[in-house]
Design an enzyme around this catalytic site. Structure first.
Site, PDB file in Angstrom:
ATOM      1  CG  HIS A   1      -0.543   0.338   2.508  1.00 60.58           C
ATOM      2  ND1 HIS A   1      -0.191  -0.614   3.448  1.00 60.58           N
ATOM      3  CD2 HIS A   1      -0.357   1.529   3.112  1.00 60.58           C
ATOM      4  CE1 HIS A   1       0.182  -0.010   4.565  1.00 60.58           C
ATOM      5  NE2 HIS A   1       0.083   1.288   4.395  1.00 60.58           N
TER       6      HIS A   1
ATOM      7  CB  SER B   1       2.619   1.944   6.450  1.00 59.56           C
ATOM      8  OG  SER B   1       1.305   1.844   6.888  1.00 59.56           O
TER       9      SER B   1
ATOM     10  CG  ASP C   1       0.260  -3.987   2.736  1.00 61.98           C
ATOM     11  OD1 ASP C   1       0.825  -3.555   1.705  1.00 61.98           O
ATOM     12  OD2 ASP C   1      -0.437  -3.276   3.484  1.00 61.98           O
TER      13      ASP C   1
END
Lengths: 725, 725
Positions: free
Chosen positions: A88, A661, A225
């Site tokens: 992402h 992230s 991810d």
């Protein structure tokens, strides 16, 4: 981290005074500045490496292998600048590179060699090189006679000046003065800044975004991810814009990838760039969030998402265009819902209010302290009350230039034309000389995503909302438009039909005009924005005025809280600085939790569980190749211990927020065993407060990353590049 | 169970041949007829009471304390006929007793003495007294030349005849011939039948239905789903209609309530009247359910629920009127969704198909067997294929007389007028002399709930669906109505405006007419139904024809499966009869389960967990008194072991289905420790197959029942009546 800057040791000493590390526990609140590591007794918690090898001002260390990738974190996992980060985080790059014929979101992307790697415009990578406490130099510019607006502007200007000075002394680097404690502590960070970043490997969304918005902010999770990118520099090793002649960046330290992964109860730590937390704010702030801002966001974003999803339903090209915006809105919408639920259920505002009543008693117990700080809390309260009272109109105006891309571009044009006329240091930060090149690139990238039919819907809706708030009574520019539902419709329709904002040349021209020349531009959005601009300037100044008030008040409150804490009454946690996009360390264990009565969630998911969830329908449509390999139990060397299965995702009790992230999940030896990518729904409230009972972060297990890379997509060259086998 | 019937021991012997009890395990598939208990080795599983004291043909035993309450189960918990059953089983009684001023659904109801107890019209209680295998007497009436329709009718008539004979021999009792294995085994049950049932205690819905439809079919659960009712008989002890002179029924056995409850891993067993399972049906049946019937139900019921909820939104009186229907539709809708999900995810049809392929190989391995049974599976298949092909029209027609209450009443009138003209034993069962009094009461109760504005919506929608299926091409009565959307609207509007079906006198008159006289009744619904009646008769006969075919085929298949099983190849589970509303025992342990990867659900919930879920908004609005008592930790003697908390609900691995609602959860000593009221979402699939990994039943913990009764509502007289303290 290796640096020649004399101020590094000094910085250490100063920061040490800020953070009081609480009693050693298995997992704890805190996104600790790396300067604190030496004092954190991580060894007693299970760390097997030398803490001095995590961060060391004198020689290369683990943090030299960590980078910031736009708003995310990445790790250098090879000497050739190979970066491991989240899918992402690379999403915008994958989306830009995708076309109908080469749909890398749908099918994934593997560069078989360096030449195949795809430039990722708009991406940059920064590596922390050093830091220095500059609080006194920043706060020196404040004088007692300044208004709050002037105070904010003076502090901002001084921050920019210090950055400019540092960048002059260290050519090619990027400097940033970060506010560590509001109105109290400022630290100058110096970064290596890399502008040529390329896409190397991305699994398809059916892996990288498995579970999609349904599973986002949820555990159990089965999302792969991750993506690989690569940092490039000029042949001389200096930062350079994209060029085919550039060469891979050679990091000072490579993070070792540990293909054996991690087990339940193991110690883990994360290094990364957490974006923003607001844990030092008062109960009245929480009240504002709970009653005004979060409900506004949940409702408006929900509407925007539904509108864009409907627009893309039967047109894959439109869907691709809108995908990234939908994804980011949905992410914030669900996080905000989680935060609202947490605020209500855990009664945070009431609990913080109770803490503040104890603090107030402490303040009032001493006459001098009372004279100095007796009104701090009530003055802070009055700022948030004002924000709450004006919230609907202010939030709607701000979201007008976010919901409509044409309005957003028009604002960027008018704002940059005006700001760029000012002396460099007095401009809003994004218009400063050093970053404007980057900033203007984002305008053109945004223009690519402009989809006029959707923009018409967004514009009309935001105007209807302004009409409902009687905005035309205060804002002349809106008067003719907001007369009636019909006039709104007509304006939206005609503006979208007439605008030239979709034309790159037009945008370029507009950005080069003078403020006077801009007034003559014949575009309905630019025209409206020229008229509205004073309103937006007013909004900005109101914000800066509040910021100035809060800066002074929170600065003083911090000192009182420190006294309170040293007196043994306050929580020591208040003395860990909020996340602000600077490098931090957090630690915890791989462990499950109980979100509600009679439910326990275990900390490691499996490929078997992922396939049980697979329905063949988006977002639960794992690629056929995975099913095949699973059927053949072809798990390579990535089996989960004694089980005939591959671990997919892991859960751990670290303290993270957005910006973490892509952070490496590191084992006790500092080896990479996973990639952080999310938090649980209950942990959305982390931004306001962290608690061991519900705060859990979510990562993809390195064994799944490697299995997908090697077995499913045959990218053995990357496995080899990471030195695995 | 005490009885003077000579056939009881005989029944035992015959039934013993049916069920092959599998190897002893901690929990097992099976709703075992009580005749099997002696062979079940329950003692080795942890039972501490004498199994011969659970069921005994010779003397009073535990099953004498169990009753059927309409479609639910109850336990006699005092010598004064006090029955403990579920709140949702007493729901219709509470609803009927409620008015705007006395809203017992909202506020609960406590009778402070016998005189305060409220009659529950439409309720009856039955207690199993004896049973006898009558298979040969039933099947003797079948001749080789009969059509399938004739076969079904002959079997039904003989069942009625045997019941009549038994009731003649045992005046005042109720007899029922139950089909234990389709087309193969029939058992005559004799029941004590009590017609005067009264409401004694009901908590408010905020306790009894805490979590509402959100939590229905879900675990963890915090629902206090219990109520007390009481059975009354004439002064001479015989069954009697309601009269103020009636006296409490004295059960032959009282189930002892154990206020200490139960712990994790404890052995538990349930006695009850599970309604219907279809585990012996073939893969083609599952295919029909998955592809045709369940999706139809989910979609149509979903629409009906939404329509009724909208109608009651701003009118509490309307909401009360519709509450019971919404609740029962929602229950089926969600169960059907769970079943659909289970059928898809667990690939049941494919797995059963594979089993059948093995069975087919077994059949074909012997020439004689092949000649006899080679086509059984394919013939069964063809019945379900026919049902699937005609499913949309048939299901829509059947639901027309369920969705519209006026159509339903009209059908009941026309059908009963025609059926009642036939000889008693040839009628549809509900029109038989012995039950028609009861049946006609339900017509009048249904009339009470008729809400014409909603009925108009339901009627129009069902007609639109029929129009979309081109039903008017086959069914003349629909021709003028289904012409156009406008003609449908007009018919629905005018019919609802003109109908007299809301008038009890009119309904009574209609029911007393002859078929000829009925044709002249001036009511739009009755008129339409008179014309449609042949269509509905055709549907009924088609069903009976299929039933006849399946009866013969399944009867023969059962014999082959028995051979298969005895040959050591088939599952022994196939030889446990499906649930059919007769008394059964099931056993298991208090234990959690893992519904999906990385999630474990523990088997006991708590008051703390319930309050954490309480939002103050329906259906999570627990009464203030509970919060008060909780804050004071006033838990009486109902604490959960060493915890300062009250256990609320329990989870256990028994094999249950609808009809087990209200079943006592009994500990190893046969004492009542909970009340069964639901299954988990995964266990909705129980109706098709049971599995230890996902099949769990849900009960309310007796400690919560007693705490609510005593501490929250002060009904100490009931606590005393149960002999607790």
């Amino acid at each position: 981290m290796k640096s020649s800057f004399a101020f590094r040791p000094l910085a250490l000493n100063l920061l040490l005074q800020l953070v009081i590390v609480a009693g050693v526990t298995q997992a704890d609140e805190g996104m600790f500045p790396v300067s604190e590591i030496a004092r954190m007794k991580l060894t007693t918690l299970g760390l097997t490496m030398d803490p001095a090898d995590i961060f060391n001002a004198e020689r290369a260390c683990l943090v030299d292998g960590i980078c910031r990738v736009n708003g995310c974190t990445g790790s250098f996992v090879s000497p050739q600048g190979l970066i491991l980060t989240n899918h992402h985080c690379a999403y915008a790059a994958i989306q830009k590179a995708s076309t109908k014929d080469h749909d890398y979101l749908a099918n994934g992307f593997v560069a078989r060699n360096l030449a195949d790697e795809i430039p990722a415009p708009g991406y940059n990578v920064r590596i922390t090189e050093s830091f220095e406490d500059v609080s006194s130099r920043v706060l020196n510019v404040v004088t007692p006679t300044m208004s709050f607006l002037e105070r904010t502007k003076a502090i901002e200007k001084q921050q920019r000046a210090l950055e400019k000075e540092a960048e002059t002394n260290h050519p090619g680097m990027r400097a940033e003065v970060a506010e560590m404690f509001v109105g109290e502590r400022y630290v100058l960070f110096l970064y290596t800044f890399i502008k040529d970043v390329r896409l190397v490997f991305a699994p398809p969304s059916s892996v990288g975004n498995f579970g999609g918005e349904v599973d986002n902010w949820e555990w159990p999770r089965h999302t792969g991810d991750f993506s690989f990118m690569r940092a490039y520099v000029g042949r001389d090793g200096s930062s350079a814009d994209y060029s085919p002649d550039n060469v891979p960046y050679k990091p000072k330290r490579v993070i070792k990838v540990q293909p054996q992964g991690v087990n339940e109860n193991d110690f883990v730590m994360l290094l990364g760039y957490p974006g923003r937390t607001v844990r030092h704010n008062t109960a009245s702030f929480l009240q504002y969030e709970q009653a005004v801002r979060l409900p506004f966001v949940v409702e408006l974003y929900g509407w925007q998402i539904a509108t864009m999803e409907a627009a893309g339903e039967n047109d894959r090209a439109v869907a691709l265009k809108l995908a990234s915006r939908i994804k980011s809105l949905a992410n914030v919408e669900k996080r905000s819902r989680g935060q609202l639920q947490g605020l209500h259920q855990l009664k945070f505002a009431a609990r913080r209010k109770a803490e503040e009543e104890r603090l107030q008693s402490f303040i009032e117990s001493d006459p001098q302290r009372r004279a100095r700080a007796g009104n701090l809390l009530s003055e802070i309260d009055s700022v948030y009350k004002e924000m709450a009272a004006q919230g609907q109109l202010e939030l709607t105006l701000k979201n007008l230039t976010a919901a409509s891309q044409a309005m957003s571009l028009a604002f960027s044009i008018v704002d940059s034309v005006h700001e760029r006329k000012k002396p460099d240091l007095e401009r809003e930060k994004i218009y400063g000389d050093k970053v404007f090149n980057q900033t203007s690139k984002t305008f053109f990238l945004q223009q690519n995503d402009l989809h006029l039919p959707v923009d018409e819907l967004m514009l009309a809706e935001m105007l209807r909302r302004l009409a409902a708030l009687n905005a035309h009574q205060d804002i002349n520019a809106f008067s003719p438009i907001l007369q009636s539902p019909e006039s709104i419709e007509a304006f939206a329709k005609s503006s979208v039909a007439a605008t030239k904002l979709g034309d790159a040349e037009f945008l370029k021209t507009c950005l080069s005009l003078s403020p006077i020349a801009l007034q003559k531009v014949d575009d309905p959005f630019v025209k409206l924005m020229v008229e509205l601009y004073p309103t937006y300037l007013q909004l900005r100044e109101k914000d800066k005025d509040r910021e100035g008030r809060l800066s002074r008040l929170y600065g003083e409150l911090f000192n009182v809280k420190r006294e309170f804490s040293l007196a043994g009454q306050g929580s020591t946690g208040v003395l860990v600085p909020d996340a602000n996009g600077t490098l931090r360390l957090t630690y915890g264990r791989v462990e499950g939790y109980s979100p509600v009565d009679a439910v326990y969630k275990a900390p490691i998911t499996s490929l078997t569980g992922m396939l049980a969830k697979s329905t063949g329908m988006e977002p639960f449509n794992s690629p056929h190749k995975i099913t095949e390999l699973y059927a053949a139990r072809d798990f390579g060397s990535y089996r989960f211990k004694d089980k005939n299965d591959v671990p997919v995702a892991i859960l751990y009790s670290t303290d993270t927020t957005g910006g973490n992230s892509g952070s490496p999940v590191l084992n006790a030896g500092g080896e990479l065993v996973g990639l952080n990518f999310d938090r649980t729904f209950e942990a959305t409230i982390n931004d306001f407060a962290w608690d061991h009972s519900y705060s859990r972060s979510i990562g993809v297990d390195i064994r799944y990353v490697l299995w997908i890379t090697e077995k499913v997509y045959g990218a053995n060259h990357l496995i080899a590049e990471m030195g695995i086998h």
